[in-house]
Motif scaffolding. Structure first.
Motif, short mmCIF file in Angstrom:
data_model
loop_
_atom_site.label_atom_id
_atom_site.label_comp_id
_atom_site.label_asym_id
_atom_site.label_seq_id
_atom_site.Cartn_x
_atom_site.Cartn_y
_atom_site.Cartn_z
N GLY A 23 133.41 -1.75 16.76
CA GLY A 23 133.45 -0.30 16.85
C GLY A 23 132.82 0.25 18.11
O GLY A 23 132.94 1.45 18.39
N GLU A 24 132.14 -0.61 18.88
CA GLU A 24 131.53 -0.16 20.14
C GLU A 24 132.43 -0.50 21.33
O GLU A 24 133.24 -1.42 21.26
CB GLU A 24 130.16 -0.82 20.33
CG GLU A 24 129.13 -0.40 19.30
CD GLU A 24 127.75 -0.97 19.56
OE1 GLU A 24 126.77 -0.26 19.35
OE2 GLU A 24 127.65 -2.15 19.96
N GLU A 25 132.27 0.25 22.41
CA GLU A 25 133.03 -0.02 23.62
C GLU A 25 132.60 -1.35 24.22
O GLU A 25 131.48 -1.81 24.03
CB GLU A 25 132.81 1.11 24.64
CG GLU A 25 133.43 2.43 24.23
CD GLU A 25 133.30 3.48 25.32
OE1 GLU A 25 132.79 3.14 26.41
OE2 GLU A 25 133.70 4.63 25.07
N HIS A 30 126.48 -13.84 6.08
CA HIS A 30 126.37 -12.38 6.04
C HIS A 30 127.72 -11.73 6.29
O HIS A 30 128.50 -12.18 7.13
CB HIS A 30 125.39 -11.89 7.11
CG HIS A 30 123.96 -12.25 6.84
ND1 HIS A 30 123.10 -11.46 6.12
CD2 HIS A 30 123.25 -13.35 7.21
CE1 HIS A 30 121.92 -12.04 6.06
NE2 HIS A 30 121.98 -13.19 6.71
N ASN A 31 127.98 -10.64 5.60
CA ASN A 31 129.15 -9.82 5.89
C ASN A 31 128.98 -9.21 7.27
O ASN A 31 127.93 -8.64 7.59
CB ASN A 31 129.27 -8.72 4.83
CG ASN A 31 130.55 -7.92 4.97
OD1 ASN A 31 130.85 -7.38 6.03
ND2 ASN A 31 131.30 -7.81 3.89
N VAL A 32 130.02 -9.32 8.09
CA VAL A 32 129.89 -8.85 9.47
C VAL A 32 129.63 -7.34 9.54
O VAL A 32 129.03 -6.86 10.50
CB VAL A 32 131.15 -9.20 10.31
CG1 VAL A 32 131.26 -10.71 10.47
CG2 VAL A 32 132.40 -8.62 9.71
N ASN A 33 130.06 -6.62 8.53
CA ASN A 33 129.80 -5.17 8.53
C ASN A 33 128.32 -4.86 8.39
O ASN A 33 127.86 -3.79 8.80
CB ASN A 33 130.58 -4.49 7.40
CG ASN A 33 132.07 -4.51 7.64
OD1 ASN A 33 132.52 -4.29 8.76
ND2 ASN A 33 132.84 -4.78 6.60
N ASP A 34 127.57 -5.80 7.83
CA ASP A 34 126.13 -5.60 7.64
C ASP A 34 125.32 -5.94 8.89
O ASP A 34 124.23 -5.39 9.09
CB ASP A 34 125.62 -6.44 6.47
CG ASP A 34 126.19 -5.99 5.14
OD1 ASP A 34 126.54 -4.80 5.02
OD2 ASP A 34 126.31 -6.85 4.24
N VAL A 35 125.84 -6.85 9.71
CA VAL A 35 125.02 -7.35 10.84
C VAL A 35 125.67 -7.17 12.20
O VAL A 35 125.06 -7.49 13.22
CB VAL A 35 124.66 -8.84 10.63
CG1 VAL A 35 123.80 -9.02 9.39
CG2 VAL A 35 125.91 -9.71 10.57
N ALA A 36 126.89 -6.68 12.25
CA ALA A 36 127.58 -6.59 13.54
C ALA A 36 128.34 -5.28 13.70
O ALA A 36 129.41 -5.22 14.30
CB ALA A 36 128.54 -7.78 13.70
N THR A 37 127.76 -4.20 13.17
CA THR A 37 128.32 -2.87 13.35
C THR A 37 127.17 -1.88 13.55
O THR A 37 126.05 -2.10 13.07
CB THR A 37 129.13 -2.41 12.12
OG1 THR A 37 128.25 -2.31 10.99
CG2 THR A 37 130.28 -3.36 11.82
#
Length: 230
Positions: free
Chosen positions: A147-149, A32-39
């Protein structure tokens, strides 16, 4: 009084147990593209995909075991006051016996409220739509997405600032703010860097010992070196 050994671990130490890392190859995490599952954007765009992805990771975690690298770190508590700061979301350090583990990027076996980051629950099974917090808000994986703290960062810095020895294992030192922890080590604290493909660490003030091995072999080497310093 035991010396304080602070260890920053990354995906490389868990890879030997069979947990894949997206940074080793093609930018994908388990396909999976990390932008799809980790943002956060991925979560808002397709929460069903995100829930399923972490459900699969949770199932995978039940099928793997701590490796020698994890085990040696746990054994070092006999000689040192060991603090592990990990970028990994698995529980392999704990299962190996380490007692002081700080997870910078969250934990697979926990979930939290999608609106209240302080509402956190232990969670070992699938997380589904309709699993709600006390105020009827959907629960989400307890993962710090891109993108999260990083809520645990201040605690990690405090731990690092008191290290007698600092070790980096299996991390590319490319993910910030975790990679910046090395800058908070006391000036004379020796740093041990275990990685089969070590990078050059710029502007480092500390004594550096590079061990160019995979985590399990590198930990054997490190243990001998550390015991020799006692």
């Amino acid at each position: 009084m035991k010396k304080k050994l602070v260890v920053l671990t990354g995906a490389g130490i868990s890879a030997e147990s069979g947990i894949k890392t997206f940074r080793d190859s093609d930018g994908l995490w388990e396909g999976h593209n990390v932008n799809d599952v980790a943002t956060p954007e991925g979560w808002h765009k397709n929460p069903a995909l995100v829930l399923d992805f972490y459900n699969q990771r949770r199932k995978q975690l039940k099928e793997v075991q701590p490796n020698l690298g994890h085990q040696i770190l746990a054994e070092l508590e006999n000689e040192f006051e060991v603090y592990i700061i990990t970028q990994n979301v698995d529980d392999l350090h704990e299962r190996a016996g380490s007692t002081n583990v700080l997870h910078l990027h969250g934990e697979l076996l926990k979930v939290r409220s999608s609106t209240n980051p302080n509402y956190i629950l232990d969670w070992r099974e699938d997380l589904n739509f309709g699993d709600l917090d006390e105020n009827k808000n959907q629960l989400r994986p307890h993962i710090v997405w891109f993108g999260e703290e990083v809520p645990a960062l201040d605690e990690a810095i405090t731990i690092t600032q008191s290290a007698d020895y600092f070790t980096v294992i299996g991390t590319s030192l490319q993910v910030y703010p975790a990679a910046g922890l090395i800058d908070f080590t006391p000036r004379e604290t020796p740093i041990f860097y275990i990685d089969p493909k070590p990078i050059k660490i710029p502007n480092l003030r500390n004594p550096l010992d590079v061990i160019p091995e995979v985590a399990s072999e590198g930990m054997k080497t490190l243990k001998k070196k550390l015991i020799g310093l006692i």
